[in-house]
Each structure stands twice: as C-alpha cells, then as structure tokens.
Design a protein around this motif. Sequence first.
Motif, short mmCIF file in Angstrom:
data_model
loop_
_atom_site.label_atom_id
_atom_site.label_comp_id
_atom_site.label_asym_id
_atom_site.label_seq_id
_atom_site.Cartn_x
_atom_site.Cartn_y
_atom_site.Cartn_z
N GLU A 185 -2.42 -6.65 16.84
CA GLU A 185 -3.11 -7.78 17.33
C GLU A 185 -3.95 -7.45 18.65
O GLU A 185 -3.42 -6.91 19.50
N LEU A 237 -9.31 -3.04 10.27
CA LEU A 237 -8.60 -2.59 9.39
C LEU A 237 -7.09 -2.92 8.86
O LEU A 237 -6.62 -3.02 7.90
N PRO A 272 -4.41 -5.66 9.88
CA PRO A 272 -4.21 -6.85 10.55
C PRO A 272 -3.02 -7.07 11.37
O PRO A 272 -2.69 -7.99 11.73
N ARG A 273 -2.05 -6.02 11.21
CA ARG A 273 -0.86 -6.07 12.13
C ARG A 273 -1.29 -5.68 13.53
O ARG A 273 -0.36 -5.96 14.31
N ARG A 285 -7.08 2.04 1.81
CA ARG A 285 -7.13 1.44 3.02
C ARG A 285 -6.01 1.67 4.11
O ARG A 285 -6.18 2.00 5.26
N ASN A 286 -4.91 1.76 3.31
CA ASN A 286 -3.61 2.17 4.38
C ASN A 286 -3.92 3.49 4.80
O ASN A 286 -3.41 4.09 5.70
#
Lengths: 546, 328
Positions: B326, B321, B323-324, B247-248
């Motif tokens: 915003e 994807l 959450p950081r 995912r990262n």
Amino acid sequence: MTKHLLSINDLSILLPEGADRKCAIDNVNLTLNAGETLCVVGESGSGKSLTAKAIMGLLPAPHVRVGSGSINFGSEDLVQVSYERLRQIRGSEISMIFQEPMTALNPVMSIGNQIDEIFRYHASMTKLERQGKAIQLLKDVKLPDPKQIMNTFPHELSGGQRQRAMIAMALALSPKILIADEPTTALDVTTQAQILKLIKEMQSTYNSGVLFITHDFGVVADIADRVAVMQEGLIVESGKVDQVLNQPNHPYTKSLIAAVPSLTPRAPRKKSDESVIEVKKLNKVFGGEKSFFGFGKSKRIVNAVQNVSLDLFQGETLGIVGESGSGKSTLARCIIRLMDYDDGDVSIDGTNISKMGRAEMRPVRAKMQMVFQDPFASLNPRIKIGNIIAQGPLIQGKSKSEAEARARELLSVVGLDSKSYDRYPHEFSGGQRQRIGIARALALKPEVLVADEPVSALDVSIQAQILKLLDDIRIQMNLSMIFITHDLRVAAQVCDRIVVMRYGEIVEVGTTSEIFSNPTHDYSKELLNAVPGKGWEKENKNSASL
Amino acid sequence: MNRTNKILRYVSRRLLQGIPIILAIIVLNFFLLNLAEGDAVDVLAGEAGSATPEYMEQLRAKFGLDKPLPVQLLVYLKNVVTLDLGYSFRHDMPVSKLIVDRFWPTLLLMVSTIILAVGFGILLGLLAAVSLNTWKDAVITVFALITYATPLFWVGLMMIVVFSLNFGWFPTSGMENIAAFHEGFDRVKDIAHHLVLPTITLSLFYLALYTRMMRASMLEQYGLDYVVTARAKGLTERRITFVHVLRNALLPVVTMAGVQVGALIGGSVIVESVFAWPGLGMLAFESLFARDLNLLLGIFLLSSALVVAVNLIVDVIYSFLDPRIEIG
C-alpha cells in the motif's frame, strides 16, 4: 443398492523411495453419496489430505502417485481419465476448498477475477452473465456488499470472508462433490461455526456430496453423516457418525476420542490468596510512534491491550482465552516484559518490574519463563538440545557442570531420553520438541510459567500428553501458570480461572466452572456456543478410554 | 481517498525525503574524494612539466583550493543549492553542461541494457522453469552460469575481437560515425548499430542474474497453495503459468532490478571505457585521474539523483503489480 456418487476402491498411493513408509495410503475404500457428508478424520501424516488430492488428480507428481486402485465417479475412473477430461471435471463437477484461504487464493488477483475464470474455463457465458453470476454467488455465501467484494484482493478480507469467497468459487458450477480439506482449521471458533453452517446450507441447496477432511472430532460431531478414521494410510474404522463417536470399535479410534478434552470443567481446586503477579491498567498500542522521515504520514494504530488488570494467584492456572487478534499473546508478552508496554504496572511477588532496566530485570527473568506455540520455530536449529536447555542457567551464573546436570535432569522430567542431550531440534517430532520447550522454560526453576498456545500445533493425542505433562509439572514444582489458548475444550481441562479477551480488553473473568456454566457477557456466550461438537455428549468416553 | 491522489502524495513525500539523502551523499563524497592524495593543481603542474611552487599556490588560490575543507564544502553546497555545479578547469566548461551532454549516451546505454537484461532474463527464466529438467532448462542454466561468472571487461574485449575485428559486423568503438554526418533516421540507425555490443556486454551479467532469479521465483511460486487451487478450479496449465504464477514470480525480479540500477552506473564505467562510449562513466574515469573534483562531484550528484528517482519509480510500479503493497 444404489450406485454411489463416488467410490474409491482399493486405492494405494506410493510415496517416493526413502520415505518413512512405502504407501501414503494403502488399500483405501470409501464411498460418498449425493447429499451426504463423509468426514475423514485422522492425525497429521495419516494420508487423509492425499486421499482428497488423489480424487482431484492433484497429487504432487511424479514423486507421489497412485499405485493401484480406482476412483469411480459416474462411469469414469478418475485414475485413468485423460488430463483434459480431468481438467474439465475439476472445478465444475468436483471442487475443493482448502485449509488456509489466505495462501489458497492468488494474492495479486481480485476475488472477482478468481471467480470469473472458473466460468471462463468451464462454461460459455458472456462477460456480463459471468459477472452477474459471480455477484449472486458472493451474495449466496453471505458476503457483505458483493459488488465491492468483486474488486477486492484476498488480503483485504478477513479469514472468514476469504473462506466464504473460496466456497463461492467452489460452488460456482454447482458441483456434485465438494471436497473440503480442513476448511475451518485456520479460522476462529465463531467463524468456524458460521462456515460449517454455510457448508451445510450449500450442501442442501445443491444436494452435493461433501467429503470433509478434519482432525477435529467436535467438527465431525457437528456435520458428519458418516465417518472414516485414518491412521498411517489405513482406514481403521468407518461407519455412521453416532456409531463411530459413541461406540468406537478400533483401539485407535477409542484413544483418539479419549484424547479429546471434555467441555465439562474439571473439579475446582483449592485457591490460594497469595498473589504472584499483579497487573494494573496495562496498555499497549502498536504503530503509535512517528518516524522522523515520515513527514506527517498517518499510521494505523492498534490498541492491542487496553486497560487490563488481573491477578495471578500462587499455584493456579489462569487461562486467557480469545480469538485471534484479541491481544492475548501481546498481554502475556507484556506481563513478562518480552515486550515493553505503554502504560500500567506489573508486579511480581510484590515488586514492581515495569520500570526496571535490563540488568535489574535479569534476576527477575528467571522467575518467569515462557513456552511458545510453534515447537518448530521456537528452537534454534543450530544448537544442540542440551545447550538450549542449559543456556538459561549459564546466563544466570550457574557453573557449566551444574547447568548440564540440570539439563539432563529436566530431559528425564519431560520424558525424553538423556541421549537427546547431544541432538539437534530437527531430529525430534512436534510433541517431543514441545517437551524440549517446556524443559527449557523449567531450567531456571521459574515461579510462573507462561504458555502461549502450547498445544495448538499438535495432534490431539500428543496434545493430551503435553497437557498432562504440564499439569504434573505444575503440581511437582508448585508453579503458577498463565495459559493462553483459543480452544475452550483445552481451557476447561487446564485452567482454574479464565479471562476472556476481545479487542484487547477483558470482557469477563471468572472461575472455569462459572464461565462454562453461567457466562455473563454476550461474547463469552457466543464463544461457548461456537465450540464444535458441544452437543456431542461423550457418555461412552470413560469406558472407551484406554 | 482516491488512488491517483494517494500516489501523488506519496511521490511528493518521497521526493522530499530524497533531498536530505542527496545532501548527505554530497557531503560524504566530498570528504571521500578529498581523502585522495593530490589535487587538480598537482596534475596540471605535472603535465605542464615546469611550475614553480609560487605559481601552484597562485592556481590553488584561484580555484579556491587553499581554503580549509569545511569552507570548501560549504561553498560547494551553497552552489549546488543554486543549481551551480561549478566549473571544470580541465575541460574549460561548466560542469552542468558537461554532464548533461554526457548523460544522454549513458542513459541510452542503461535503458537498453535494463530492457535487454530484465526482458530476456524474465523470458529465459520462465522458459527454464516451464521446461524444468529438460535440455532447454539445462542449456539456459549453463548459459546463465557462464555469463554470471565472466568478468565484464573480458566479455567486452572478446566481443570486439570476434564481432568487430573478425566478422566486421559491428563498429569497435564510439557512439556514432561522426565523419558520416548522418541525419534523422540514418543517425538513429547508426547509433543503434554502435549500441549493440556495449549493451550486450553490460547486460550479460544482469541477464544471467535475472534468469536465475526468475527461474527460482517461478519454481517457488509453483509450489504454493494458490496454484493447487487454480488446478482444482480446472484451469489450463497455460493459464496457471502465464496468469497466476508469472505475475507473482515477477515481484522479486522487479525489486532486484530497481536496486541494481545504481550498480549499473558503476558497471558502465568499464564498458564505456572498453567501447569508448562517450558517457558519464568514461567522463568519471577521466576526471578521477585529472583530480577534477568539481566534475566528479557533479557526476556523483547526478548518479545519486538518478538512483533515488529510479527507486521511486520501481516502488510505484511495484504497488501496481502487488496490491498488498500500500502506498501512502
């Protein structure tokens, strides 16, 4: 003799060919008992972290691997066990917490999920049971509103909260051994004190053995039962904490302990009344401006510096102390106008510089120079050392030969070989680079030196050398200095006066001895109380020093 | 504030911001196209063989080409605002109808290309990273290198030579077999059959790019601290790869894919010409030579709107994807 919880016997770890030494650690023997805290202390490169990783089988294979020896845990040798068995042990019987909780947690996975997967891979529980257990854990490590924390992501928590979540994860299955690899190094001092307390409490609850890796003797004094001191892959001394800290045998241990700055402030010096820098009502706000295409987008506003007034007197060292985010670096940058501020006045030698333009500022800049925190990031990697130092004088209009002569002279002042002139930054160690940074700052013969955490990236023995160098130079060149630090030990040894900052505001100003012996503001008291190892009286320090 | 609301607000703000961007693109395109020598009248006259200067002047006046450029631009802008893209004298049809007709084939080609390139790129990159320094990794890396370095038009021609002419597996050109008058599912099958070669041709380069990116991104993520944490927690390597690292590692690939949709439209000009695919790319190519500026401007307008929209979609996907990031 009872059986140890963990015993490491003659362990050697091989480094890849071409490394600066053959073994990362060589013939290391360590034992750990239940309910005991063993601190492994050493400077960077001593092999303390690799020792911890070897226990968990986390060495960066195939380049770094165990050469010989055994790690006995229960009836098993962790060097020999199968990968599957090792996986089962990890996280359930032996668990680990790391230095930087921000990078050690997966940024795109919620805290709840990251705790949950430990249960999923080690225990058979229903989803609801796992959830209940996770919430209980978060409550145990004293995180506020555990239910809500379950759904948050690492970046939404503070550094201390993240480390608490990390600890919750590590303790999920009540491990027999907790390995903590510099778990408080990245945290503020007050947070550090809380985390250390938490680890102690958890240890007594679970009666686990804690292997605590650190470079900080203050922390050792606070939490260790036994200590092992490592130097270049060897354990040079080990024993009970009192014995090692107060009657060290090995010269290396002695020198390390001698290098730890004392909390007793040094003798006050005569103070001059002549003000060099005067700051009046300085304000700096981040994120205030609205962009044209923003269409009314609301922006977060941070008051980095609020209404700060202070004076720097001729020849003194003024310390600015505070935790991360207190605005101390921003303040320093504003004072020397590396950053523009919103409001307020700064005068140097009686001249107001707040409204000066670029060209007007240029001669003034020579009077104020800065030494930065990170000696690795603050030197341009593509420019030779000599040119880095000579650049300033050249810009200020000196001739090429003059600038070069000055650079060579400064190299010897900061204790570097004149051959360094034609070398590049990467050829030097951290301490040497910081010397280069100081030489660069001195090249313009400044009146004021602003040092922003100049020693916090350095090992303690190097730190002592750099502090001594700064002190010598200050006397030699009659400098006034603004010294930013989060480390009160360093502040005690370096500063004549101290400004304590919090949330962008000055909470207390006073002479170093006033602040240390009789702090008036609650926050200053809290900071002083949180300094690790403050109870450790270094009665033997003088006899131990070299 | 609740998340759906936040996203809606964000999307509407971004759409508003898109308007000045698209207007600026129109103005820029208008002047750029007018920098080129000659106009539609020159071409028409040239093709007719005999046209008197008086007749050409008459035509120019009729098309509005005799007016000064700023006036022409204002007239065009005014028309665009009322959603009138003008008339293509070349095709004798309104521009909007023309480009909408040609838009669907291009969209089909682009979507299938993106799915193929991104999907297989991620798969191959993942496979290469997981089996680092084995023969699988070597094969994938070499494949990516070769396709990365091969020009699009050559790949297209070779595809036709090998798979259409030699093996006869796929049709050489066009989007469907018009003479067959397929209906319903048969028609879908027929179009899909025609789609294979152009899609592969157009996607190969991007496939190589995403494979390399994904491989590098996976390897970078493997080196990060949270992977050590995951191992220390006793997770299986499978879980670490597919849940933690994957995912990262996807984040930079998604960003890149979003940026490249614009470039894809450019690439489709070549592929559509090679395979005679009746899309916007081919239309743009023809109208360029006919100096059919109205039509060209219309195509550019549609493409820029498409890029703005795709960027917005990618940003919204990205916020899910990572959450950081915003939104708001």
